[in-house]
Design an enzyme around this catalytic site. Structure first.
Site, PDB file in Angstrom:
ATOM      1  N   TYR A  99      -9.393   2.289   1.248  1.00 26.08           N
ATOM      2  CA  TYR A  99      -8.289   1.847   2.117  1.00 26.08           C
ATOM      3  C   TYR A  99      -7.056   2.746   2.068  1.00 26.08           C
ATOM      4  O   TYR A  99      -5.970   2.318   2.449  1.00 26.08           O
ATOM      5  CB  TYR A  99      -7.880   0.416   1.716  1.00 26.08           C
ATOM      6  N   LEU A 100      -7.225   3.983   1.614  1.00 28.19           N
ATOM      7  CA  LEU A 100      -6.033   4.811   1.371  1.00 28.19           C
ATOM      8  C   LEU A 100      -5.242   5.122   2.648  1.00 28.19           C
ATOM      9  O   LEU A 100      -4.025   5.223   2.622  1.00 28.19           O
ATOM     10  CB  LEU A 100      -6.425   6.119   0.677  1.00 28.19           C
TER      11      LEU A 100
ATOM     12  N   GLU B   5     -15.126   2.315  -6.408  1.00 28.39           N
ATOM     13  CA  GLU B   5     -15.239   0.906  -6.047  1.00 28.39           C
ATOM     14  C   GLU B   5     -14.965   0.807  -4.556  1.00 28.39           C
ATOM     15  O   GLU B   5     -13.822   0.937  -4.107  1.00 28.39           O
ATOM     16  CB  GLU B   5     -14.234   0.050  -6.812  1.00 28.39           C
TER      17      GLU B   5
ATOM     18  N   HIS C  23     -15.444  -8.562 -13.036  1.00 27.93           N
ATOM     19  CA  HIS C  23     -14.252  -9.399 -13.193  1.00 27.93           C
ATOM     20  C   HIS C  23     -13.810 -10.048 -11.884  1.00 27.93           C
ATOM     21  O   HIS C  23     -12.869 -10.830 -11.869  1.00 27.93           O
ATOM     22  CB  HIS C  23     -13.123  -8.524 -13.745  1.00 27.93           C
TER      23      HIS C  23
ATOM     24  N   GLU D 213      -4.594   4.533   7.041  1.00 28.15           N
ATOM     25  CA  GLU D 213      -4.712   3.589   8.154  1.00 28.15           C
ATOM     26  C   GLU D 213      -4.697   4.393   9.447  1.00 28.15           C
ATOM     27  O   GLU D 213      -3.988   5.396   9.548  1.00 28.15           O
ATOM     28  CB  GLU D 213      -3.496   2.632   8.215  1.00 28.15           C
TER      29      GLU D 213
ATOM     30  N   ASP E  62     -10.236   2.254  -7.958  1.00 22.27           N
ATOM     31  CA  ASP E  62     -10.124   0.941  -7.325  1.00 22.27           C
ATOM     32  C   ASP E  62      -9.877   1.058  -5.823  1.00 22.27           C
ATOM     33  O   ASP E  62      -9.091   1.898  -5.380  1.00 22.27           O
ATOM     34  CB  ASP E  62      -8.924   0.221  -7.981  1.00 22.27           C
TER      35      ASP E  62
ATOM     36  N   ARG F 187     -12.662   4.612 -12.875  1.00 17.39           N
ATOM     37  CA  ARG F 187     -13.231   3.707 -11.881  1.00 17.39           C
ATOM     38  C   ARG F 187     -12.122   3.608 -10.836  1.00 17.39           C
ATOM     39  O   ARG F 187     -11.028   3.115 -11.125  1.00 17.39           O
ATOM     40  CB  ARG F 187     -13.537   2.367 -12.539  1.00 17.39           C
TER      41      ARG F 187
ATOM     42  N   ASP G 188       0.841  -1.212   0.000  1.00 18.37           N
ATOM     43  CA  ASP G 188       0.000   0.000   0.000  1.00 18.37           C
ATOM     44  C   ASP G 188       0.865   1.246   0.000  1.00 18.37           C
ATOM     45  O   ASP G 188       1.885   1.312   0.718  1.00 18.37           O
ATOM     46  CB  ASP G 188      -0.862   0.047   1.270  1.00 18.37           C
TER      47      ASP G 188
END
Ligand code: BGC
Length: 542
Positions: free
Chosen positions: A204-205, A242, A307, A207, A200, A198, A170
């Site tokens: 979660y960018l 997303e 997908h 913490e 992704d 889109r 990350d």
């Protein structure tokens, strides 16, 4: 004011590697896709979204990016991409690309340097710790493969943080240099002319200790910054989130109308599969009833399959067990907390059910997203690992390699589907094109009818009480126009009476065939619906 181009659009998700191979190397590419844009335009869709096209070691099929500003050599060049954009725009199609902000590949030059340890370039572009105990509130997403969100980097003796595969470290969004760099990546694609992204894994960018390290205020602040930057571009560009979360957390990604324009409606997707198998409209009615109203200019992006595995992360344990039992009795179809199957095999080829599901995502407010191949009833290949069984070559003809490539079959990036039930010989564009009654032709007509009717634009929806739990009834309203949508979730014929007295005197006219029904009176109105049948009824003044 003219609504933005993405309002209520129909979006088509394309896997470039699997779409069409123009140079006989066994891999789909950008020129191949460009040559198929006419076919996509004829589906009636407004826009395409391309799965990652960037240089990558492909250990997560391109979501492990090793250069955010390039094109994977298998797929072509930046000039090929420019040509694709030009042709798409000529045909009136917009192009969205995937934007992977959260992580890089461990082969990205930034991480190659960072892993050498503190003091090396880009070390602080990633998240490091001497021990594995930080951010313990964050769940492991790829639970079949990873046991922890931390992995030891032997070169420096520190652990690095990753929400997905351990080869996808990350990025450290607390570092202003990372934020600036990723905004610059966005600028680079906007300057090239892409119409949107889109985005992704956007939850979660950042913490933070004592939290689940998702959907944090810091992430929303960054999204607002991204949005401000995108808004400065003309013509207008779109951002699609997303973020796989329960509806309240998901809706937060619209902000006050200053974050995303669109977000994938994960909760609706799982409830569609639940409702159709239970033959009960209530899972849908309850969700629609509690859905927050969205800020102006924002909308849901509704989809059936994509997908990835059909995620069951945010249903109850009992619902998950039920859905697994019903749709993935063979454990090989299960992946992480989900199901790795395409739409048609999931529903055992049940055409009526598949038509009903499409009618629902086309008639509910927002944008409908179609996954390549579902329009030709394509099957999957459960023998392939991870999610690759749902990413096999597009089937164009009954000829060799399904018309996807002129390479020798063993050179294809993945085999074409040849299982007896799903063999490409009977499921391909050419044959579906020829049959007037094919699903492809049915879908084309539906997409056209949907796009042609302005009542389907905008957010107006009210649930209509019905006396049969198998039937979901709602009205789409706009200005003076109304469409009554009736959806039979049951596999049997159902009668339903609905109270339409509010529209007394109006005449229901079926939208596709134009048949006129008796005028609405003061009594409850009776309809009968065939198995998995649905009606779109314009309520017209007589
Ligand atoms: C993508 C997946 C990918 C993951 C990690 C997801 O949200 O849709 O295909 O594996 O992000 O990048």
């Amino acid at each position: 004011m003219k609504p933005p181009w993405w309002q209520d659009m129909v979006l088509y998700e394309v896997y470039v590697r699997g779409y069409f191979d123009s140079n006989a190397d066994g891999i789909g590419d950008l020129p191949g896709l460009t040559s198929k844009l006419d076919y996509i335009r004829d589906l009636g869709v407004n826009a395409i979204w391309l799965l990652p096209i960037f240089p990558s070691p492909l250990r997560d099929d391109g979501y492990d990016v090793s250069d955010f500003r390039g094109i994977h050599p298998d797929l072509g060049t930046l000039d090929d991409f420019r040509r694709l954009l030009d042709r798409a725009h000529e045909l009136g199609l917009r192009v969205l690309v995937d934007l992977v902000l959260n992580h890089t590949s461990d082969a990205h030059p930034w991480f190659v340097s960072a892993r050498k340890g503190p003091g090396h370039a880009h070390h602080d572009w990633y998240v490091w710790s001497p021990a594995q105990d930080k951010y313990a509130g964050a769940r492991v997403i790829f639970s079949d493969t990873e046991t922890s969100n931390w992995t030891l980097e032997p070169a420096c003796g520190l652990y690095y943080w990753h929400r997905f595969y351990s080869h996808q470290p990350d990025l450290n969004f607390d570092n202003p240099a990372v934020r600036e760099e990723m905004l610059d990546v966005v600028r680079c694609w906007l300057d090239l002319g892409v119409d949107g992204f889109r985005v992704d894994a956007v939850s979660y960018l950042f913490e933070r200790e004592g939290t689940e390290s998702q959907n944090l205020p810091e992430t929303h602040a960054f999204v607002r910054e991204l949005r401000r930057m995108v808004d400065a571009y003309s013509p207008a560009r779109a951002l699609l989130a997303e973020a796989n979360h329960p509806i309240e957390d998901l809706a937060a990604f619209f902000g006050q109308g200053d974050e995303f324009h669109m977000a994938f409606h994960f909760p609706l997707m799982t409830r569609l599969f639940l409702a159709i198998r239970l033959e009960d409209s209530r899972p849908l009615a309850e969700l629609l009833a509690k859905s927050p109203s969205l800020p102006g200019g924002c909308q849901w992006a509704m989809f059936l399959r994509n997908h990835d595995e059909l995620t069951l992360e945010h249903v109850t344990k009992e619902e998950r067990e039920y859905l697994w039992r019903e749709y993935a009795a063979e454990t090989a179809s299960r992946l992480n907390l989900g199901i790795r199957r395409r739409l048609w095999p999931l529903l055992s080829g049940g055409r009526r059910q598949i038509e009903l599901l499409h009618a629902l995502i086309l008639s509910l407010p927002g944008c409908a997203v179609l996954y390549y191949g579902d329009e030709i009833a394509m099957g999957d290949d459960p023998r392939l690992g991870d999610r690759m069984g749902m990413r096999t070559p597009m089937q164009w003809t009954a000829g060799s390699n399904a018309g996807f490539s002129q390479a020798e079959a063993p050179r294809l990036y993945a085999p074409v589907v040849t299982g007896p039930e799903w063999h490409y010989a009977g499921r391909n564009v050419a044959s579906q094109d020829r049959q007037p009654t094919s699903f492809l032709n049915w879908l084309r007509r539906m997409v056209r009818s949907h796009r042609a009717d302005p009542i389907f634009r905008g957010p107006g929806l009210s649930l209509v009480p019905a006396d049969n739990i198998h039937v979901l009834a709602f009205v789409r309203e706009r200005d003076d126009g109304r469409i009554l949508c009736l959806n039979n979730l049951s596999r049997f014929v159902q009668p339903v009476t609905v109270d339409l007295s509010e529209w007394k005197g109006r005449v229901p006219r079926e939208l596709i065939g134009g048949a006129t029904f008796p005028a609405i009176g003061s009594d409850p109105y009776l309809f009968t619906l065939g198995p998995h049948g649905f009606y779109w009824m314009r309520l017209e003044r007589s």
